[in-house]
Design an enzyme around this catalytic site. Structure first.
Site, mmCIF file in Angstrom:
data_model
loop_
_atom_site.group_PDB
_atom_site.id
_atom_site.type_symbol
_atom_site.label_atom_id
_atom_site.label_comp_id
_atom_site.label_asym_id
_atom_site.label_seq_id
_atom_site.Cartn_x
_atom_site.Cartn_y
_atom_site.Cartn_z
ATOM 1 C CD1 TRP A 1 39.787 4.346 71.472
ATOM 2 C CD2 TRP A 1 40.857 2.371 71.622
ATOM 3 N NE1 TRP A 1 38.862 3.348 71.321
ATOM 4 C CE2 TRP A 1 39.483 2.139 71.414
ATOM 5 C CE3 TRP A 1 41.728 1.292 71.739
ATOM 6 C CZ2 TRP A 1 38.950 0.854 71.326
ATOM 7 C CZ3 TRP A 1 41.211 0.013 71.656
ATOM 8 C CH2 TRP A 1 39.838 -0.198 71.453
ATOM 9 C CE1 TYR B 1 40.471 6.715 69.088
ATOM 10 C CE2 TYR B 1 42.437 7.834 69.859
ATOM 11 C CZ TYR B 1 41.827 6.968 68.992
ATOM 12 O OH TYR B 1 42.568 6.344 68.021
ATOM 13 C CG HIS C 1 39.382 7.834 63.324
ATOM 14 N ND1 HIS C 1 39.084 8.273 64.598
ATOM 15 C CD2 HIS C 1 40.074 6.688 63.500
ATOM 16 C CE1 HIS C 1 39.575 7.411 65.475
ATOM 17 N NE2 HIS C 1 40.184 6.447 64.827
ATOM 18 C CD GLN D 1 46.953 6.791 64.127
ATOM 19 O OE1 GLN D 1 46.083 6.285 64.841
ATOM 20 N NE2 GLN D 1 47.397 8.012 64.331
HETATM 21 N N1 LIG Z 1 43.520 5.239 63.717
HETATM 22 C C1 LIG Z 1 42.867 4.220 64.238
HETATM 23 O O1 LIG Z 1 41.871 3.709 63.692
HETATM 24 C C2 LIG Z 1 43.361 3.628 65.534
HETATM 25 C C3 LIG Z 1 42.930 2.357 65.936
HETATM 26 C C4 LIG Z 1 43.432 1.832 67.141
HETATM 27 C C5 LIG Z 1 44.328 2.579 67.894
HETATM 28 N N2 LIG Z 1 44.719 3.835 67.493
HETATM 29 C C6 LIG Z 1 45.682 4.663 68.292
HETATM 30 O O2 LIG Z 1 46.836 3.881 68.553
HETATM 31 C C7 LIG Z 1 47.041 3.794 69.957
HETATM 32 C C8 LIG Z 1 47.675 2.467 70.310
HETATM 33 O O3 LIG Z 1 46.933 1.377 69.828
HETATM 34 P P1 LIG Z 1 46.065 0.418 70.777
HETATM 35 O O4 LIG Z 1 45.628 1.166 71.950
HETATM 36 O O5 LIG Z 1 45.064 -0.223 69.902
HETATM 37 O O6 LIG Z 1 47.092 -0.765 71.131
HETATM 38 P P2 LIG Z 1 48.534 -0.933 71.829
HETATM 39 O O7 LIG Z 1 49.167 0.353 72.132
HETATM 40 O O8 LIG Z 1 49.273 -1.931 70.982
HETATM 41 O O9 LIG Z 1 48.168 -1.722 73.151
HETATM 42 C C9 LIG Z 1 47.625 -1.144 74.301
HETATM 43 C C10 LIG Z 1 47.413 -2.289 75.282
HETATM 44 O O10 LIG Z 1 48.656 -2.965 75.502
HETATM 45 C C11 LIG Z 1 49.001 -2.919 76.861
HETATM 46 N N3 LIG Z 1 50.416 -2.513 76.962
HETATM 47 C C12 LIG Z 1 50.944 -1.294 76.724
HETATM 48 N N4 LIG Z 1 52.261 -1.285 76.935
HETATM 49 C C13 LIG Z 1 52.583 -2.558 77.327
HETATM 50 C C14 LIG Z 1 53.805 -3.170 77.697
HETATM 51 N N5 LIG Z 1 54.941 -2.491 77.719
HETATM 52 N N6 LIG Z 1 53.764 -4.480 78.035
HETATM 53 C C15 LIG Z 1 52.608 -5.176 78.020
HETATM 54 N N7 LIG Z 1 51.407 -4.655 77.685
HETATM 55 C C16 LIG Z 1 51.409 -3.336 77.333
HETATM 56 C C17 LIG Z 1 48.109 -1.907 77.524
HETATM 57 O O11 LIG Z 1 47.727 -2.370 78.798
HETATM 58 P P3 LIG Z 1 47.917 -1.437 80.123
HETATM 59 O O12 LIG Z 1 47.015 -0.251 79.943
HETATM 60 O O13 LIG Z 1 47.515 -2.359 81.223
HETATM 61 O O14 LIG Z 1 49.375 -1.072 80.133
HETATM 62 C C18 LIG Z 1 46.895 -1.848 76.605
HETATM 63 O O15 LIG Z 1 45.933 -2.806 77.001
HETATM 64 C C19 LIG Z 1 45.626 3.998 70.535
HETATM 65 O O16 LIG Z 1 45.651 4.328 71.887
HETATM 66 C C20 LIG Z 1 45.129 5.099 69.638
HETATM 67 O O17 LIG Z 1 45.692 6.344 70.052
HETATM 68 C C21 LIG Z 1 44.258 4.344 66.309
#
Ligand SMILES: NC(=O)c1ccc[n+]([C@@H]2O[C@H](COP(=O)([O-])OP(=O)(O)OC[C@H]3O[C@@H](n4cnc5c(N)ncnc54)[C@H](OP(=O)(O)O)[C@@H]3O)[C@@H](O)[C@H]2O)c1
Length: 275
Positions: A20, A48, A106, A158
């Protein structure tokens, strides 16, 4: 190593790469590099606006198609049966794939009867466009209803899961139906870095707070799909299989859950108009 979580016939790699907000060439490059690091599970969605680039990254990696588990999701504005099938075909065309490994609804859409949407989702599976099907952002009641209505197995829900939210009831509902829980926002969008308990446990293991958060989830049998836009964090978020958390540490992390810990607004699920 990347363990496999088995759920209703699906074999889902425990650590996937969330995409995302990743766009264009950066997205394709990160997907390619994630696969080079060892990720075998990529999470995208129609919403996305990056399915094309996810497909490009997958092809650029040179990996055999059957070695990577690809998930995409249909947006709720396309839940009317005919539209759902069309949306699935459009996703496959953008990804340039014959089938995805997992196709999810979704968000729930209360405007369209779940029976009709699930009927269409099951048909999409039977016609071979998706190897497995599942849901996202479904509550316990909706999981029970969906499992009753679907005539093909649902393999996951999810949902948002990280140390600051208690999702034990939804996780238990998934287990009852042999469905996997796939954790989105598993590092609380970076929020885990600011927590003192996670920092202390991380230090004791020579790991980062993000790695402890991911390990905490995977050790409970939950699939995680962390996202990063930084190449160095791809390997960091994948390096969670060379240490284990003790029972006491697991309990202490579980104790971090709080009432206002949710990041993604669930009120969204009742949105009257999805367009
Ligand atoms: N089904 C749904 O409704 C739904 C909703 C939300 C998300 N999703 C899916 O779930 C995935 C993950 O969730 P998310 O994107 O909401 O949140 P996440 O993976 O918890 O967090 C991503 C954020 O955390 C940072 N980050 C990543 N690894 C890190 C680390 N090792 N240390 C410190 N900061 C770190 C990243 O920054 P940097 O880029 O600077 O590393 C980014 O800003 C999404 O990409 C999407 O594919 C699905």
């Amino acid at each position: 190593m990347n363990p496999i979580i088995e759920a209703n016939g699906a074999r889902i790699p425990a650590v996937g790469f969330g995409t995302w907000t990743l766009r264009g060439k950066d997205c394709a490059r990160l997907v390619e590099q994630a696969i080079a690091v060892g990720y075998r599970h990529i999470d995208t969605a129609q919403m996305y606006d990056n399915e094309r680039e996810v497909g490009e990254g997958l092809r650029a990696s040179g990996i055999a198609r059957d070695q990577v588990f690809i998930t995409t999701k249909v947006w709720p504005s396309h839940f009317a049966p005919r539209e759902l099938e069309r949306a699935a075909k459009e996703s496959l065309a953008r990804l340039r794939l014959a089938e995805v490994d997992l196709l999810l609804l979704h968000w729930p859409n209360p405007q369209i009867p779940l029976r009709e949407t699930l009927g269409a989702l099951c048909r999409v599976k039977r016609t071979g466009l998706a190897r497995h099907i599942g849901v996202s952002n479904f509550t316990v009641a909706l999981i029970d209803e969906a499992a009753r209505l679907a005539d093909e197995p649902l393999v996951c829900d999810q949902i948002e899961v990280h140390p600051f939210i208690d999702q034990s009831k939804v996780i238990a509902a998934c287990r009852r139906h042999d469905m996997a829980t796939v954790a989105y926002s598993p590092v609380a969008r970076g929020g885990v870095q600011r927590d003192k308990v996670l920092a202390r446990i991380a230090k004791a293991h020579g790991k980062s707070a993000a790695q402890v958060s991911l390990r905490f989830l995977v050790q409970r049998g939950i699939v995680v799909i962390p996202r990063t836009s930084r190449v160095e964090r791809l390997s960091e978020n994948f390096a969670i299989f060379d240490f284990a958390l003790s029972e006491a540490e697991m309990a202490e992390i579980a104790g971090l859950a709080r009432r206002d810990g949710r990041i993604v607004d669930y009120a969204y699920a009742g949105a009257p108009n999805w367009d």
